[in-house]
Design a protein around this motif. Sequence first.
Motif, PDB file in Angstrom:
ATOM      1  N   ALA A   1     -34.434  93.004  52.382  1.00 31.33           N
ATOM      2  CA  ALA A   1     -35.154  92.665  53.608  1.00 31.33           C
ATOM      3  C   ALA A   1     -36.095  91.485  53.442  1.00 31.33           C
ATOM      4  CB  ALA A   1     -35.934  93.882  54.106  1.00 31.33           C
ATOM      5  N   TYR A   2     -36.657  91.288  52.255  1.00 35.85           N
ATOM      6  CA  TYR A   2     -37.696  90.275  52.055  1.00 35.85           C
ATOM      7  C   TYR A   2     -37.170  88.981  51.443  1.00 35.85           C
ATOM      8  CZ  TYR A   2     -41.512  93.519  53.230  1.00 35.85           C
ATOM      9  OH  TYR A   2     -42.383  94.371  53.880  1.00 35.85           O
ATOM     10  N   HIS A   3     -35.868  88.828  51.390  1.00 35.66           N
ATOM     11  CA  HIS A   3     -35.259  87.578  50.914  1.00 35.66           C
ATOM     12  C   HIS A   3     -34.265  87.135  51.973  1.00 35.66           C
ATOM     13  CE1 HIS A   3     -32.241  85.323  48.290  1.00 35.66           C
ATOM     14  NE2 HIS A   3     -33.332  84.605  48.234  1.00 35.66           N
ATOM     15  N   GLY A   4     -34.604  86.058  52.682  1.00 41.55           N
ATOM     16  CA  GLY A   4     -33.805  85.638  53.827  1.00 41.55           C
ATOM     17  C   GLY A   4     -32.323  85.503  53.550  1.00 41.55           C
ATOM     18  N   PRO A   5     -31.903  84.789  52.504  1.00 42.72           N
ATOM     19  CA  PRO A   5     -30.460  84.659  52.242  1.00 42.72           C
ATOM     20  C   PRO A   5     -29.771  86.004  51.988  1.00 42.72           C
ATOM     21  CG  PRO A   5     -31.674  82.940  51.095  1.00 42.72           C
ATOM     22  CD  PRO A   5     -32.697  83.880  51.651  1.00 42.72           C
ATOM     23  N   SER A   6     -30.427  86.897  51.248  1.00 43.98           N
ATOM     24  CA  SER A   6     -29.819  88.216  51.014  1.00 43.98           C
ATOM     25  C   SER A   6     -29.740  89.009  52.302  1.00 43.98           C
ATOM     26  CB  SER A   6     -30.639  88.993  49.973  1.00 43.98           C
ATOM     27  OG  SER A   6     -30.557  88.392  48.702  1.00 43.98           O
ATOM     28  N   ARG A   7     -30.792  88.943  53.113  1.00 44.66           N
ATOM     29  CA  ARG A   7     -30.809  89.672  54.385  1.00 44.66           C
ATOM     30  C   ARG A   7     -29.687  89.200  55.302  1.00 44.66           C
ATOM     31  NH1 ARG A   7     -35.791  88.646  55.606  1.00 44.66           N
ATOM     32  NH2 ARG A   7     -35.482  86.960  57.114  1.00 44.66           N
ATOM     33  N   ARG A   8     -29.543  87.898  55.429  1.00 42.31           N
ATOM     34  CA  ARG A   8     -28.518  87.362  56.331  1.00 42.31           C
ATOM     35  C   ARG A   8     -27.111  87.634  55.799  1.00 42.31           C
ATOM     36  NH1 ARG A   8     -32.830  83.787  56.946  1.00 42.31           N
ATOM     37  NH2 ARG A   8     -32.180  82.427  55.223  1.00 42.31           N
ATOM     38  N   ALA A   9     -26.945  87.590  54.483  1.00 47.08           N
ATOM     39  CA  ALA A   9     -25.629  87.899  53.908  1.00 47.08           C
ATOM     40  C   ALA A   9     -25.276  89.368  54.147  1.00 47.08           C
ATOM     41  CB  ALA A   9     -25.627  87.583  52.418  1.00 47.08           C
ATOM     42  N   ALA A  10     -26.260  90.261  54.031  1.00 45.83           N
ATOM     43  CA  ALA A  10     -26.007  91.682  54.287  1.00 45.83           C
ATOM     44  C   ALA A  10     -25.655  91.914  55.753  1.00 45.83           C
ATOM     45  CB  ALA A  10     -27.237  92.496  53.897  1.00 45.83           C
ATOM     46  N   LEU A  11     -26.351  91.237  56.657  1.00 45.20           N
ATOM     47  CA  LEU A  11     -26.043  91.381  58.080  1.00 45.20           C
ATOM     48  C   LEU A  11     -24.642  90.869  58.379  1.00 45.20           C
ATOM     49  CD1 LEU A  11     -29.465  90.335  59.612  1.00 45.20           C
ATOM     50  CD2 LEU A  11     -28.332  92.546  59.921  1.00 45.20           C
ATOM     51  N   ALA A  12     -24.237  89.784  57.742  1.00 49.85           N
ATOM     52  CA  ALA A  12     -22.888  89.261  57.945  1.00 49.85           C
ATOM     53  C   ALA A  12     -21.847  90.246  57.411  1.00 49.85           C
ATOM     54  CB  ALA A  12     -22.742  87.901  57.248  1.00 49.85           C
ATOM     55  N   LEU A  13     -22.141  90.844  56.267  1.00 46.57           N
ATOM     56  CA  LEU A  13     -21.219  91.820  55.674  1.00 46.57           C
ATOM     57  C   LEU A  13     -20.993  93.003  56.617  1.00 46.57           C
ATOM     58  CD1 LEU A  13     -19.715  92.839  53.066  1.00 46.57           C
ATOM     59  CD2 LEU A  13     -21.870  93.954  52.455  1.00 46.57           C
ATOM     60  N   LEU A  14     -22.053  93.415  57.331  1.00 45.23           N
ATOM     61  CA  LEU A  14     -21.994  94.599  58.184  1.00 45.23           C
ATOM     62  C   LEU A  14     -21.898  94.253  59.667  1.00 45.23           C
ATOM     63  CD1 LEU A  14     -24.784  96.597  56.318  1.00 45.23           C
ATOM     64  CD2 LEU A  14     -22.322  96.951  56.137  1.00 45.23           C
ATOM     65  N   ALA A  15     -21.507  93.029  59.974  1.00 43.39           N
ATOM     66  CA  ALA A  15     -21.547  92.543  61.362  1.00 43.39           C
ATOM     67  C   ALA A  15     -20.700  93.390  62.303  1.00 43.39           C
ATOM     68  CB  ALA A  15     -21.092  91.084  61.409  1.00 43.39           C
ATOM     69  N   ASP A  16     -19.573  93.905  61.841  1.00 40.82           N
ATOM     70  CA  ASP A  16     -18.675  94.630  62.738  1.00 40.82           C
ATOM     71  C   ASP A  16     -18.928  96.141  62.754  1.00 40.82           C
ATOM     72  OD1 ASP A  16     -17.832  95.105  60.159  1.00 40.82           O
ATOM     73  OD2 ASP A  16     -15.689  94.964  60.616  1.00 40.82           O
ATOM     74  N   VAL A  17     -19.984  96.606  62.080  1.00 41.89           N
ATOM     75  CA  VAL A  17     -20.271  98.039  62.038  1.00 41.89           C
ATOM     76  C   VAL A  17     -20.966  98.454  63.332  1.00 41.89           C
ATOM     77  CG1 VAL A  17     -21.628  99.822  60.875  1.00 41.89           C
ATOM     78  CG2 VAL A  17     -20.398  98.114  59.525  1.00 41.89           C
ATOM     79  N   SER A  18     -20.437  99.476  63.989  1.00 50.13           N
ATOM     80  CA  SER A  18     -20.961  99.938  65.274  1.00 50.13           C
ATOM     81  C   SER A  18     -21.863 101.152  65.081  1.00 50.13           C
ATOM     82  CB  SER A  18     -19.813 100.316  66.203  1.00 50.13           C
ATOM     83  OG  SER A  18     -19.138 101.474  65.712  1.00 50.13           O
ATOM     84  N   ALA A  19     -22.563 101.506  66.145  1.00 45.70           N
ATOM     85  CA  ALA A  19     -23.391 102.717  66.110  1.00 45.70           C
ATOM     86  C   ALA A  19     -22.536 103.950  65.831  1.00 45.70           C
ATOM     87  CB  ALA A  19     -24.154 102.866  67.419  1.00 45.70           C
ATOM     88  N   ALA A  20     -21.341 104.000  66.436  1.00 48.49           N
ATOM     89  CA  ALA A  20     -20.446 105.132  66.194  1.00 48.49           C
ATOM     90  C   ALA A  20     -20.009 105.190  64.732  1.00 48.49           C
ATOM     91  CB  ALA A  20     -19.226 105.036  67.107  1.00 48.49           C
ATOM     92  N   ASP A  21     -19.767 104.024  64.134  1.00 46.11           N
ATOM     93  CA  ASP A  21     -19.414 103.983  62.711  1.00 46.11           C
ATOM     94  C   ASP A  21     -20.536 104.562  61.859  1.00 46.11           C
ATOM     95  OD1 ASP A  21     -16.998 102.697  63.257  1.00 46.11           O
ATOM     96  OD2 ASP A  21     -17.847 100.694  62.965  1.00 46.11           O
TER      97      ASP A  21
ATOM     98  N   ASP B   1     -17.675 107.877  48.158  1.00 40.93           N
ATOM     99  CA  ASP B   1     -16.258 107.933  48.504  1.00 40.93           C
ATOM    100  C   ASP B   1     -16.026 107.946  50.015  1.00 40.93           C
ATOM    101  OD1 ASP B   1     -15.426 107.956  45.856  1.00 40.93           O
ATOM    102  OD2 ASP B   1     -15.538 110.139  45.723  1.00 40.93           O
ATOM    103  N   ALA B   2     -17.089 107.927  50.792  1.00 44.55           N
ATOM    104  CA  ALA B   2     -16.966 107.926  52.261  1.00 44.55           C
ATOM    105  C   ALA B   2     -16.600 106.533  52.757  1.00 44.55           C
ATOM    106  CB  ALA B   2     -18.273 108.398  52.882  1.00 44.55           C
ATOM    107  N   LEU B   3     -16.391 106.436  54.070  1.00 48.14           N
ATOM    108  CA  LEU B   3     -16.129 105.161  54.736  1.00 48.14           C
ATOM    109  C   LEU B   3     -17.242 104.870  55.727  1.00 48.14           C
ATOM    110  CD1 LEU B   3     -12.320 105.500  55.621  1.00 48.14           C
ATOM    111  CD2 LEU B   3     -13.315 104.234  53.703  1.00 48.14           C
ATOM    112  N   VAL B   4     -17.506 103.590  55.948  1.00 47.99           N
ATOM    113  CA  VAL B   4     -18.343 103.162  57.068  1.00 47.99           C
ATOM    114  C   VAL B   4     -17.470 102.212  57.887  1.00 47.99           C
ATOM    115  CG1 VAL B   4     -19.452 101.345  55.671  1.00 47.99           C
ATOM    116  CG2 VAL B   4     -20.486 102.098  57.829  1.00 47.99           C
ATOM    117  N   GLY B   5     -17.054 102.677  59.054  1.00 43.23           N
ATOM    118  CA  GLY B   5     -16.008 101.975  59.780  1.00 43.23           C
ATOM    119  C   GLY B   5     -14.728 102.057  58.972  1.00 43.23           C
ATOM    120  N   ARG B   6     -14.127 100.914  58.697  1.00 40.20           N
ATOM    121  CA  ARG B   6     -12.907 100.885  57.879  1.00 40.20           C
ATOM    122  C   ARG B   6     -13.203 100.435  56.459  1.00 40.20           C
ATOM    123  NH1 ARG B   6      -9.610  97.187  62.048  1.00 40.20           N
ATOM    124  NH2 ARG B   6     -11.677  96.247  62.032  1.00 40.20           N
ATOM    125  N   ARG B   7     -14.479 100.386  56.130  1.00 41.43           N
ATOM    126  CA  ARG B   7     -14.914  99.831  54.854  1.00 41.43           C
ATOM    127  C   ARG B   7     -15.337 100.949  53.895  1.00 41.43           C
ATOM    128  NH1 ARG B   7     -18.224  96.888  57.052  1.00 41.43           N
ATOM    129  NH2 ARG B   7     -17.157  94.881  57.029  1.00 41.43           N
TER     130      ARG B   7
END
Length: 403
Positions: free
Chosen positions: A319-339, A353-359
């Motif tokens: 959260a406190y490192h801008g590049p890491s924060r933005r990269a994490a948000l990009a990684l999880l961009a397609d994750v929905s509330a239902a996911d 071993d679980a899934l989050v969305g299809r990931r």
Amino acid sequence: MDLASLFTPSADERIGLELECGLVDSDTGRSAGYDRARPFLESVLREFEAEPATEAGALVGVELPGGAQLSLELGGAVEYSSAPFHAVTDLVAATRREMPAIAALARGANLSLLPGGLVPFTPTASIPWAPKPRIDIMRRYFRGLGAPAAYAESVMGLTLSTQTTLDYLSAADFREKLTLLVKVAPVAAAMFVNSPLEDGRVTGVLSRRMQMWSQVDPARCGVLGFAVRPDASAGDVIDWALSLPMIYRYDGSGYIPGPARPFRELMADGASPTLADWRSHLSQMWPHVRPRHTLEMRAFDGVSWAALGAGPAFCAGLAYHGPSRRAALALLADVSAADLEQAWEDVAAKGLDALVGRRSVGATAEALLGLARQGLRARAEAGVEGRDAPCLLDPWTRWYAPA
């Protein structure tokens, strides 16, 4: 009344830690109860030359000289709340200085401080409730909800966590960090699963605590669905809180049940709730990430003492490192509330071993861990953190190679 005043951005970024531990009999592992908790708190009060915190005349906490607090939780556990620090390394160092001394005082009374996600040997029916007047009000409220709150008393009296609080610097920073933490929560929780026992029995799941939290009050717990939107704001949090009733309020002489109407209606019909009512109302929400004057990550089971710094280090590194924060948000961009809702249920049983969305949760956790480590390295190089900050993530290297 300015409702948004409790969402004022901070001038800088600090990190806080809340460490919940069962206060248990060293021989049986069961919750000790107030008759033994009070002398323990009194010993902390004396040894630390601290200040007492009371409710209805009962000693229920201690204000430590350095700004930390030790408080008695609803079911007799204790919570160590740190002062906020700019560096995770300083936060962890302070906690590692104070908590062993506190644990030694407990040992002298044949008590133990037990970390984890759930007090493992105390049955729900035998929870030794602390002498806090609002507890009975809360128990009645949750009983009135019926089946959706089936585990409310277990959660109130037995669950434990290691929570991290973070600051935000602007409305845009609030939005970005809130979305990040909400999307990360079930994935990161998979790295912390630590409550396989209930009432002395192996449950067959990795986090019984996570399962219990799904049946407390769906209106005020769980995933903040609106936070996954790119335009999420403090206004959305306020609208959500306004739609719910207060469970309890303080009327000047003691706690009383809150009116059985949404807070919004109280404001509209001249009931004149105060800013103190609003502050208390916001504390009566328990989502996985709780936004107020800070952002509080509440999703994790309590970790072992050896891994104490891993949670705040993970959160701050992302959260406190801008590049890491933005990269994490990009990684999880397609994750929905239902996911996220489904992932929370699956992680409790399957962990990594679980899934989050299809990931894959495990693969996603590995990527996030690498980003958090990069963030901590960058903060250490900038002089914000101690040089050993990335090492706080080392408890996970048995599963993942460092990024």
